[in-house]
Design a protein around this motif. Structure first.
Motif, PDB file in Angstrom:
ATOM      1  N   GLU A  28       0.834  -1.207   0.000  1.00  0.00           N
ATOM      2  CA  GLU A  28       0.000   0.000   0.000  1.00  0.00           C
ATOM      3  C   GLU A  28       0.863   1.249   0.000  1.00  0.00           C
ATOM      4  O   GLU A  28       0.603   2.188  -0.755  1.00  0.00           O
ATOM      5  CB  GLU A  28      -0.901   0.017   1.235  1.00  0.00           C
ATOM      6  N   TYR A  31       2.480   1.944  -3.443  1.00  0.00           N
ATOM      7  CA  TYR A  31       1.500   2.441  -4.408  1.00  0.00           C
ATOM      8  C   TYR A  31       1.068   3.870  -4.074  1.00  0.00           C
ATOM      9  O   TYR A  31       0.967   4.720  -4.952  1.00  0.00           O
ATOM     10  CB  TYR A  31       0.275   1.536  -4.472  1.00  0.00           C
ATOM     11  N   LEU A  32       0.811   4.149  -2.800  1.00  0.00           N
ATOM     12  CA  LEU A  32       0.373   5.488  -2.400  1.00  0.00           C
ATOM     13  C   LEU A  32       1.470   6.528  -2.604  1.00  0.00           C
ATOM     14  O   LEU A  32       1.187   7.673  -2.968  1.00  0.00           O
ATOM     15  CB  LEU A  32      -0.087   5.484  -0.939  1.00  0.00           C
ATOM     16  N   LEU A  38      -4.209   8.587  -5.537  1.00  0.00           N
ATOM     17  CA  LEU A  38      -4.664   7.654  -4.506  1.00  0.00           C
ATOM     18  C   LEU A  38      -4.378   8.240  -3.136  1.00  0.00           C
ATOM     19  O   LEU A  38      -3.264   8.676  -2.857  1.00  0.00           O
ATOM     20  CB  LEU A  38      -3.958   6.306  -4.657  1.00  0.00           C
ATOM     21  N   GLN A  40      -5.951   6.731   0.001  1.00  0.00           N
ATOM     22  CA  GLN A  40      -6.037   5.664   0.995  1.00  0.00           C
ATOM     23  C   GLN A  40      -5.995   4.334   0.269  1.00  0.00           C
ATOM     24  O   GLN A  40      -6.411   4.248  -0.886  1.00  0.00           O
ATOM     25  CB  GLN A  40      -7.358   5.733   1.776  1.00  0.00           C
ATOM     26  N   GLY A  41      -5.498   3.303   0.964  1.00  0.00           N
ATOM     27  CA  GLY A  41      -5.439   2.010   0.313  1.00  0.00           C
ATOM     28  C   GLY A  41      -5.624   0.858   1.271  1.00  0.00           C
ATOM     29  O   GLY A  41      -5.299   0.952   2.455  1.00  0.00           O
ATOM     30  N   SER A  54      -7.361  -4.972  -4.182  1.00  0.00           N
ATOM     31  CA  SER A  54      -7.225  -3.738  -3.421  1.00  0.00           C
ATOM     32  C   SER A  54      -8.444  -2.832  -3.522  1.00  0.00           C
ATOM     33  O   SER A  54      -9.191  -2.879  -4.495  1.00  0.00           O
ATOM     34  CB  SER A  54      -5.988  -2.969  -3.901  1.00  0.00           C
ATOM     35  N   TRP A  56      -9.136   1.344  -3.063  1.00  0.00           N
ATOM     36  CA  TRP A  56      -8.409   2.609  -2.997  1.00  0.00           C
ATOM     37  C   TRP A  56      -9.348   3.778  -2.821  1.00  0.00           C
ATOM     38  O   TRP A  56     -10.415   3.824  -3.425  1.00  0.00           O
ATOM     39  CB  TRP A  56      -7.587   2.825  -4.272  1.00  0.00           C
ATOM     40  N   VAL A 118      -9.026  -3.903  -8.614  1.00  0.00           N
ATOM     41  CA  VAL A 118      -9.050  -2.548  -8.071  1.00  0.00           C
ATOM     42  C   VAL A 118     -10.490  -2.103  -7.887  1.00  0.00           C
ATOM     43  O   VAL A 118     -11.320  -2.255  -8.788  1.00  0.00           O
ATOM     44  CB  VAL A 118      -8.319  -1.572  -9.022  1.00  0.00           C
ATOM     45  N   LEU A 120     -12.506   1.476  -6.525  1.00  0.00           N
ATOM     46  CA  LEU A 120     -12.231   2.888  -6.246  1.00  0.00           C
ATOM     47  C   LEU A 120     -13.420   3.554  -5.558  1.00  0.00           C
ATOM     48  O   LEU A 120     -14.560   3.371  -5.976  1.00  0.00           O
ATOM     49  CB  LEU A 120     -11.925   3.634  -7.546  1.00  0.00           C
TER      50      LEU A 120
END
Length: 170
Positions: A28, A31-32, A38, A40-41, A54, A56, A118, A120
């Motif tokens: 996380e 990626y963040l 993005l 939050q993850g 995930s 996000w 993913v 969102l």
């Protein structure tokens, strides 16, 4: 050499179907740190699946132009309903997936560490919905329980994608 390397808290480490252990918090954070839209993850891996999926949280101000470009229509960052609808669109989710794949390759993630599904949302985790602690740490068991239907759907979609890929004949 007799050294220890601390990867993550024991209760945050996940074991996947092939026996590999992953640290979702590390994934996380990578990626963040590498994608500004993005905010939050949540990376989740089931013990009977070979890869993580995930959820996000996206920043509407940065996400709206990205989604507008993919959908070929103007989405205003202040129109939260349009931003939510864009986040649910399959084309936008696949584009975000491609971005995450690029980040994973740049950071030399192993194949089983790269997320395959993913989902969102604008702000999925808050203290009010009891998915964050007062110190803003993610409550993983509660989050997995709340989003179980979404996680199952992401695994189904990822499995359907795997079946579409051509296999080498031996």
């Amino acid at each position: 050499m007799g050294r220890f390397k601390i990867v993550d808290r024991v209760k945050n480490v996940l074991k996947l179907a092939q026996g590999e252990y992953i640290s979702p918090e590390r994934i996380e954070n990578v990626y963040l740190a590498n994608n500004s839209m993005l905010t939050q993850g949540f990376v989740h891996g089931d013990s009977h699946q070979a890869y993580p999926v995930s959820i996000w949280g996206v920043d509407p101000i940065l996400f709206a132009p990205f989604a507008s470009q993919i959908l070929n229509k103007t989405i205003s960052p202040t129109d939260l309903d349009a931003v939510k609808a864009a986040g649910q669109d399959v084309r936008v989710r696949k584009a975000v997936q491609k971005e995450l794949d690029k980040i994973g390759k740049q950071n030399k993630f192993n194949n089983w560490e790269r997320v395959r599904g993913v989902h969102l949302e604008i702000e999925p985790f808050t203290i009010d919905n009891e998915l964050l602690t007062p110190t803003l740490k993610l409550k993983r068991p509660q989050t997995a329980k709340k989003y179980r239907a979404v996680l199952d759907r992401l695994y189904e979609e990822a499995l359907a994608e795997e079946e579409k890929k051509p296999r080498a004949k031996l």
